[in-house]
Design an enzyme around this catalytic site. Structure first.
Site, PDB file in Angstrom:
ATOM      1  N   ASP A 281       5.305 -27.900 -29.481  1.00  0.00           N
ATOM      2  CA  ASP A 281       5.985 -27.671 -28.209  1.00  0.00           C
ATOM      3  C   ASP A 281       7.201 -28.593 -28.097  1.00  0.00           C
ATOM      4  O   ASP A 281       7.361 -29.544 -28.871  1.00  0.00           O
ATOM      5  CB  ASP A 281       5.046 -27.957 -27.040  1.00  0.00           C
ATOM      6  CG  ASP A 281       3.746 -27.173 -27.123  1.00  0.00           C
ATOM      7  OD1 ASP A 281       3.824 -25.934 -27.199  1.00  0.00           O
ATOM      8  OD2 ASP A 281       2.676 -27.793 -27.100  1.00  0.00           O
ATOM      9  N   ASP A 305       6.332 -23.131 -30.241  1.00  0.00           N
ATOM     10  CA  ASP A 305       5.232 -22.780 -29.343  1.00  0.00           C
ATOM     11  C   ASP A 305       5.772 -22.672 -27.918  1.00  0.00           C
ATOM     12  O   ASP A 305       6.402 -21.690 -27.577  1.00  0.00           O
ATOM     13  CB  ASP A 305       4.102 -23.798 -29.470  1.00  0.00           C
ATOM     14  CG  ASP A 305       2.775 -23.276 -28.923  1.00  0.00           C
ATOM     15  OD1 ASP A 305       2.671 -22.059 -28.685  1.00  0.00           O
ATOM     16  OD2 ASP A 305       1.850 -24.073 -28.746  1.00  0.00           O
ATOM     17  N   ASP A 306       5.569 -23.671 -27.077  1.00  0.00           N
ATOM     18  CA  ASP A 306       6.036 -23.627 -25.692  1.00  0.00           C
ATOM     19  C   ASP A 306       7.120 -24.676 -25.451  1.00  0.00           C
ATOM     20  O   ASP A 306       7.178 -25.698 -26.146  1.00  0.00           O
ATOM     21  CB  ASP A 306       4.872 -23.902 -24.731  1.00  0.00           C
ATOM     22  CG  ASP A 306       3.726 -22.927 -24.907  1.00  0.00           C
ATOM     23  OD1 ASP A 306       3.991 -21.708 -24.947  1.00  0.00           O
ATOM     24  OD2 ASP A 306       2.571 -23.380 -25.012  1.00  0.00           O
ATOM     25  N   ASP A 309       3.939 -27.585 -22.380  1.00  0.00           N
ATOM     26  CA  ASP A 309       2.534 -27.169 -22.476  1.00  0.00           C
ATOM     27  C   ASP A 309       1.681 -28.091 -21.606  1.00  0.00           C
ATOM     28  O   ASP A 309       1.698 -29.308 -21.777  1.00  0.00           O
ATOM     29  CB  ASP A 309       2.071 -27.231 -23.934  1.00  0.00           C
ATOM     30  CG  ASP A 309       0.717 -26.559 -24.144  1.00  0.00           C
ATOM     31  OD1 ASP A 309       0.039 -26.253 -23.139  1.00  0.00           O
ATOM     32  OD2 ASP A 309       0.336 -26.351 -25.298  1.00  0.00           O
ATOM     33  N   LYS A 347       4.182 -23.470 -19.724  1.00  0.00           N
ATOM     34  CA  LYS A 347       2.759 -23.145 -19.666  1.00  0.00           C
ATOM     35  C   LYS A 347       2.127 -24.119 -18.675  1.00  0.00           C
ATOM     36  O   LYS A 347       2.010 -25.318 -18.934  1.00  0.00           O
ATOM     37  CB  LYS A 347       2.103 -23.275 -21.033  1.00  0.00           C
ATOM     38  CG  LYS A 347       0.619 -22.900 -21.029  1.00  0.00           C
ATOM     39  CD  LYS A 347      -0.046 -23.202 -22.364  1.00  0.00           C
ATOM     40  CE  LYS A 347       0.425 -22.237 -23.426  1.00  0.00           C
ATOM     41  NZ  LYS A 347      -0.228 -22.517 -24.733  1.00  0.00           N
ATOM     42  N   ALA A 493      20.340 -21.861   5.508  1.00  0.00           N
ATOM     43  CA  ALA A 493      19.020 -21.792   4.872  1.00  0.00           C
ATOM     44  C   ALA A 493      19.222 -21.975   3.375  1.00  0.00           C
ATOM     45  O   ALA A 493      20.335 -21.817   2.852  1.00  0.00           O
ATOM     46  CB  ALA A 493      18.339 -20.460   5.177  1.00  0.00           C
ATOM     47  N   ASP A 495      19.389 -21.184  -0.561  1.00  0.00           N
ATOM     48  CA  ASP A 495      19.672 -20.000  -1.360  1.00  0.00           C
ATOM     49  C   ASP A 495      18.492 -19.729  -2.285  1.00  0.00           C
ATOM     50  O   ASP A 495      17.585 -20.563  -2.442  1.00  0.00           O
ATOM     51  CB  ASP A 495      20.938 -20.210  -2.194  1.00  0.00           C
ATOM     52  CG  ASP A 495      22.150 -20.555  -1.344  1.00  0.00           C
ATOM     53  OD1 ASP A 495      22.154 -20.180  -0.151  1.00  0.00           O
ATOM     54  OD2 ASP A 495      23.065 -21.212  -1.866  1.00  0.00           O
ATOM     55  N   GLU A 500      22.191 -24.153  -5.633  1.00  0.00           N
ATOM     56  CA  GLU A 500      22.754 -23.862  -4.325  1.00  0.00           C
ATOM     57  C   GLU A 500      24.234 -23.498  -4.451  1.00  0.00           C
ATOM     58  O   GLU A 500      24.982 -24.124  -5.233  1.00  0.00           O
ATOM     59  CB  GLU A 500      22.618 -25.080  -3.411  1.00  0.00           C
ATOM     60  CG  GLU A 500      21.279 -25.203  -2.716  1.00  0.00           C
ATOM     61  CD  GLU A 500      21.127 -24.207  -1.572  1.00  0.00           C
ATOM     62  OE1 GLU A 500      21.976 -24.161  -0.673  1.00  0.00           O
ATOM     63  OE2 GLU A 500      20.118 -23.473  -1.584  1.00  0.00           O
TER      64      GLU A 500
END
Length: 503
Positions: A281, A305-306, A309, A347, A493, A495, A500
């Site tokens: 990862d 992989d990620d 993780d 993940k 408000a 976004d 932003e």
């Protein structure tokens, strides 16, 4: 006595004297031949000793030569960094500034036997002198290891630019304090230092650096090609800043072993891949990690992989925070081909028994072109909060299931360019996202969707680059469509999405 007898006695006497002279000469020649045939005794070892320079500027070094009957005991002295300290032909060290220096002595008989010792020099006051205020200035791997071992609370180790070749892991075991952290940093000028672990074999025990201690600040260093994690954090309250972790044989930076309250700030992790093509990862707060760890301003790309993780095994009900983090093209190898890993951007958790809770908080994060999921459930049973995040080009932008469901999913002010995915969790608070507001998101809502902008170099202070990617245009109907969740915003408000709009 007759003359003939006298002559005989004189002749015998002269003969005996001549014989003695001959024998004496032969004895001397024999001794000289034996001496000439005696083998030369060479130096086999040298031990160098000398005290650190904490006061004054000079120290006399000494050597112990073995064996004691070596024929030639003369040595040649050398300093690893003459800008820190010089050494005379007689072994007198003259310090020039604070730092770490290695003083060595090489035997002159064959010039193959060397002894050395590493000295700390701390007798100079750096204040106002134009010199670095560091307590240790290092140029070599040996000096780095010596400085890390010696550093105490409040002290600073400064690494000069260049490549430091390492053949085994670096263990940090001495702790700083909350008031006086120990700092390990790259020099402000002269290029970044690179810790090169390429000589390591791939092994679960071959991490590059293992931070077992507390209260360290590690900044501005590149970690390259470790046999496992580039860095493993096992201590608490550490700050890892503006570092990179690349081409390691497992996750670039991993937090585990109960480690808690660590902050990973403005770091990059990329091209990490193990030989099985499925485990490495970018970053991981996983397995036995503690709680309170944060990732801020970090990027993870092309990890097989990620990107991040959060899988747990051996700990439960921890909380990890992610702020302004970008997960890009994970699941792809360095060359752009698809690996055998999971291919998620973030993940959130998961566990072997599918019961453990990893509470995760994501604010202003990007999940872009990851092979499988942008934001991934993976049987996590904790509370996941996602505020003002953007997802684009992932296999599924958001993927949360009612199988082994989260305790709760909170998802607000976020957007997906393309199909948003699935959020079928049992308990949820999902409002003010483009799909819940029936707002269609198109490329025209953004200044650009050039993913390569996300990989631009960082600023000099380590912060993320200025980009236009997925920044809202003035005409976008995603402006002011969010709800106040406690984050700063412009207009009436918040976004939707990670950025932003600035009027």
């Amino acid at each position: 006595m007759s003359n003939s007898l006298k002559i005989f006695k004189s002749t015998v006497k002269d003969f005996l004297i001549s014989l003695c002279v001959v024998f004496l000469a032969m004895f001397v020649i024999s001794c000289e031949e034996e001496e000439a045939d005696a083998p030369t005794v060479f130096v086999e070892s040298i031990e160098v000793t000398g005290e650190e320079i904490t006061e004054g500027t000079t120290r006399q070094m000494t050597v112990t030569i073995m064996p004691e009957n070596a024929n030639d005991k003369s040595v040649t002295w050398n300093s690893s960094d003459p800008s820190v300290a010089a050494v005379s032909s007689g072994g007198l060290v003259t310090a020039l500034k604070n730092g770490i220096v290695t003083i060595s002595a090489t035997a002159n008989d064959r010039a193959t036997i060397t002894g050395s010792t590493t000295l700390k020099i701390s007798s100079f006051d750096g204040g106002g002198s134009g010199e670095s205020s560091a307590d240790y200035i290092v140029n070599t791997s040996a000096e780095l290891l010596a400085a890390i071992s010696a550093a105490q609370a409040g002290e600073v180790i400064e690494m000069q630019g260049g490549t430091y070749e390492l053949f085994s892991k670096i263990r940090i075991v001495n702790s700083g304090t909350a008031e006086q952290m120990i700092t390990l940093r790259g020099a402000l000028e002269g290029g970044r230092p690179k810790l090169d672990f390429s000589a390591m074999s791939e092994s679960s025990s071959n991490q590059g650096m293992v931070v077992e201690a507390d209260f360290w600040h590690i900044k501005g260093i590149d970690f390259f090609r470790a046999g496992d994690n580039g860095m493993q954090v096992k201590g608490n309250n550490n700050l890892i800043e503006f570092c990179t972790f690349s081409e390691c044989s497992d996750t670039g930076l991993q937090i585990d072993n109960g480690a808690s309250n660590n902050t990973i700030l403005n770091c990059d992790s990329y091209f990490n891949a193990d030989s099985s093509i499925e485990n490495a990862d970018g970053f991981a707060c996983k397995l036995t990690a503690g709680t309170g760890n944060k990732f801020i301003g970090c990027r993870a790309w092309n990890n097989l992989d990620d990107g991040w993780d959060g899988y747990l095994r051996g700990t439960d009900n921890i909380t990890t925070t992610y702020e302004n983090c970008w997960a890009i093209r994970n699941g792809l190898m360095k060359d752009g081909t698809v690996g055998a890993g999971d291919g998620n951007g973030f993940k959130t958790g998961g566990s072997d028994d599918k019961l453990l809770k990893h509470n995760a908080i994501y604010t202003n994060c990007l999940a872009i072109e990851n092979v499988v999921d942008g934001f991934d459930h993976n049987s996590n049973r904790g509370v996941v909060t996602i505020y003002n995040c953007s997802a684009y080009g992932n296999g599924r932008n958001y993927n949360f299931s009612n199988t082994n469901p989260l305790e709760k999913l909170i998802l607000k002010n976020s957007l997906a360019l393309g199909d948003f995915g699935s959020t079928n969790t049992t308990t949820q608070d999902i409002t003010n996202n483009n799909w819940t507001l029936s707002l269609t998101v198109t490329e025209e809502d953004f200044e650009n969707i050039d993913v390569n902008e996300l990989l631009l170099p960082r600023k000099a202070d380590g912060s993320l680059p200025d980009i236009g990617f997925m920044h809202l245009t003035a005409g976008s109907d995603l402006i002011d469509k969010g709800v106040d969740v406690g984050l700063e915003f412009n207009g009436v408000a918040p976004d939707l999405g990670a950025f932003e709009f600035n009027n």
